[in-house]
Design an enzyme around this catalytic site. Structure first.
Site, mmCIF file in Angstrom:
data_model
loop_
_atom_site.group_PDB
_atom_site.id
_atom_site.type_symbol
_atom_site.label_atom_id
_atom_site.label_comp_id
_atom_site.label_asym_id
_atom_site.label_seq_id
_atom_site.Cartn_x
_atom_site.Cartn_y
_atom_site.Cartn_z
ATOM 1 N N ASP A 27 2.634 -5.906 2.568
ATOM 2 C CA ASP A 27 1.515 -5.253 2.882
ATOM 3 C C ASP A 27 1.946 -3.756 3.426
ATOM 4 O OD1 ASP A 27 -1.121 -5.036 3.007
ATOM 5 O OD2 ASP A 27 -1.450 -5.757 5.042
ATOM 6 N N ASN A 28 1.413 -3.255 4.544
ATOM 7 C CA ASN A 28 1.519 -1.723 4.822
ATOM 8 C C ASN A 28 2.955 -1.648 5.420
ATOM 9 O OD1 ASN A 28 -1.424 -2.821 5.150
ATOM 10 N ND2 ASN A 28 -1.840 -0.582 5.018
ATOM 11 N N GLU A 82 -10.335 -10.547 6.670
ATOM 12 C CA GLU A 82 -9.375 -10.107 7.670
ATOM 13 C C GLU A 82 -10.141 -10.035 8.941
ATOM 14 O OE1 GLU A 82 -6.675 -7.116 6.350
ATOM 15 O OE2 GLU A 82 -7.942 -6.825 4.583
ATOM 16 N N HIS A 101 -9.274 -8.302 -1.135
ATOM 17 C CA HIS A 101 -8.660 -8.174 0.291
ATOM 18 C C HIS A 101 -9.795 -9.131 0.926
ATOM 19 C CE1 HIS A 101 -5.681 -5.161 -0.297
ATOM 20 N NE2 HIS A 101 -5.603 -4.782 1.189
ATOM 21 N N HIS A 113 0.826 -1.052 -0.125
ATOM 22 C CA HIS A 113 0.148 -0.122 -0.113
ATOM 23 C C HIS A 113 0.922 1.328 0.079
ATOM 24 C CE1 HIS A 113 -3.912 -1.976 0.973
ATOM 25 N NE2 HIS A 113 -3.023 -3.112 1.337
#
Length: 454
Positions: A337-338, A240, A237, A82
């Site tokens: 990911d982030n 989660e 996504h 991201h």
């Protein structure tokens, strides 16, 4: 890399390199015999004019740079990031470390600060970190809501052009699944198509945390209809949450078949697959394997966010069923990911660091096997990259040379002294200084209408 002199000539040998299983071409692996410890192929690598000209059994040549059985990877492929969110942790932190807190903080930060200039500065910082660490390709998700979509996709198109030849960039539209039941969903699909991107969504509704969605089948049909209209691949996504009832992965598989969708489909996270009854999990995994769906695990994010409750130690790991998925033939990848935002306040866009974490968290040992392909060959194949993620004759000599001689050494030290070759040449691996980001907290807030972000 102290002690290793990498030649600056156009032709040279790297002697006694250890190449992990999963990162080496089938032909080359067959020519090298059985791997040492079951997962490391010992080889001499000839580099000529920036490309790999030969891969021979270790000891074939007597001259060249002796790597002394140190591990060599192809440049890494990070297929779930991201870049638009990164490096805002100082100005808009997650208030409590929860998923809901991450949503709230990200929505506030985006609404206040996400101009084209702000996104470009942070995205470029992240790309420079990744390049220095040896990342050759990245797929980033972009928050795509209302006016923000045009801004963020415009920045991405510029970054993709600027970084061409250094990092291959792809982008996915990230929005909530219900947006495809609005006129905006059609507009977004058109924007993604114009931008050469990938259509995506998170399987939850706008403004709420994950939960069971009554109309999930219809919403998935709307998304796949837009993907088919423009010939786009899909990246989602998924699940989660530890809510076993909010299990959309089998619904996605059914939607692929129902819509006769022939593009590539990727599902990231898939956390609550690990909480399903064994029979349900096995049936779902077999379905994904038949359809060729790629699954990406994001241990850093899921270990940080999942099962977080104030004053309570988490009871489960939050990661998906890596071993079972891979054993069933599902293309499986790990990604970062982030990075330094409300969803994950840590990280440095270092795919090798994420792999080291995954090795321990997901028990990718005893034996190690060919898991290194999960950060190289598998994501490269899913992303359609033809000169990345694999060590093979005729490929560009984009390599990452480490000091480690085994994966236990990989996991024990961060390999900060790795050397990155691009086109057979050593690159400058100086990381950007965090001080470059000091001005982010002084940016003038702005107002942006639209629903809250994923």
């Amino acid at each position: 890399m102290t002690g290793f002199a990498i030649p600056t000539t156009s032709t040279f040998w790297l002697r006694r390199a250890a190449i992990p299983a999963g990162t080496l071409s089938v032909d080359a692996a067959a020519s090298l015999g059985e791997p040492r410890h079951g997962y490391l192929y010992d080889a001499d690598i000839l580099i000529e004019n920036g490309r790999i000209a030969a891969i021979e059994p270790a000891g074939t040549v007597g001259e060249g740079t002796d790597l002394q059985s140190r591990i060599v990877f192809p440049t890494f492929v990070d297929m779930h990031t991201h870049l638009d969110k990164g490096h805002v942790v100082a100005r808009t932190p997650n208030p409590d470390g929860s998923f809901t807190g991450a949503l709230t903080a990200t929505g506030a930060d985006r609404a206040a600060y996400w101009t084209a200039e702000d996104i470009a500065l942070r995205m470029d910082f992240g790309l420079r970190c990744a390049f220095a660490h040896g990342v050759g390709a990245i797929r980033t998700h972009l928050d795509s809501f209302a006016e923000q979509a045009e801004i963020s996709w415009g920045v991405f198109r510029d970054m993709r052009a600027r970084w061409q030849g250094k990092i291959a960039l792809q982008a996915v539209a990230l929005t909530t699944i219900d947006q495809y039941d609005t006129p905006f969903g059609a507009d977004l699909a058109a924007l993604v198509a114009r931008s050469g991107g990938i259509l995506g969504a998170v399987t939850r509704m706008s403004g709420v945390d994950h939960g069971a969605i009554v109309e999930i089948d219809r919403l998935l049909d709307l998304l796949f209809a837009q993907a088919k209209r423009y010939g786009l691949d899909v990246d989602l996504h998924v699940d989660e949450t530890d809510d076993v009832a909010a299990f959309t992965l089998p619904r996605i598989a059914a939607a692929i078949e129902r819509n006769d969708f022939t593009g590539k489909v990727t599902c990231g996270h898939c956390c609550n697959l690990a909480l399903q009854p064994d029979s349900v999990a096995a049936e779902t995994i077999a379905h994904l394997a038949r359809l060729g769906v790629t699954v990406v695990s994001l241990p850093s994010a899921n270990m940080y966010l999942q099962d977080r409750h104030a004053g309570r130690t988490p009871r489960w790991r939050g990661v998906t069923l890596a071993h079972e998925l891979k054993a069933a033939g599902v293309p499986f990848a790990f990604a970062t990911d982030n990075c330094r935002d409300a969803f994950v306040p840590y990280g440095d866009h270092d795919t090798l660091d994420s792999f080291r974490f995954a090795l321990r968290v997901s028990h990718l040992d005893h034996p190690y096997g060919d898991w290194a392909g999960a950060i190289t060959q598998v994501p490269a194949t899913t992303m359609g990259l033809t000169d990345c993620g694999l060590i093979a004759v005729a490929r560009t000599a984009d390599l990452v040379l480490t000091r480690a001689r085994s994966f236990d050494e990989i996991t024990s030290r961060p390999q900060a002294d790795r050397v990155v070759l691009r086109g057979g040449k050593v690159i400058d691996q100086t990381l950007p200084d965090y001080a470059e980001l000091d001005g982010l907290t002084e940016a003038a807030p702005r107002t942006l209408a639209g629903p809250s972000a994923a």
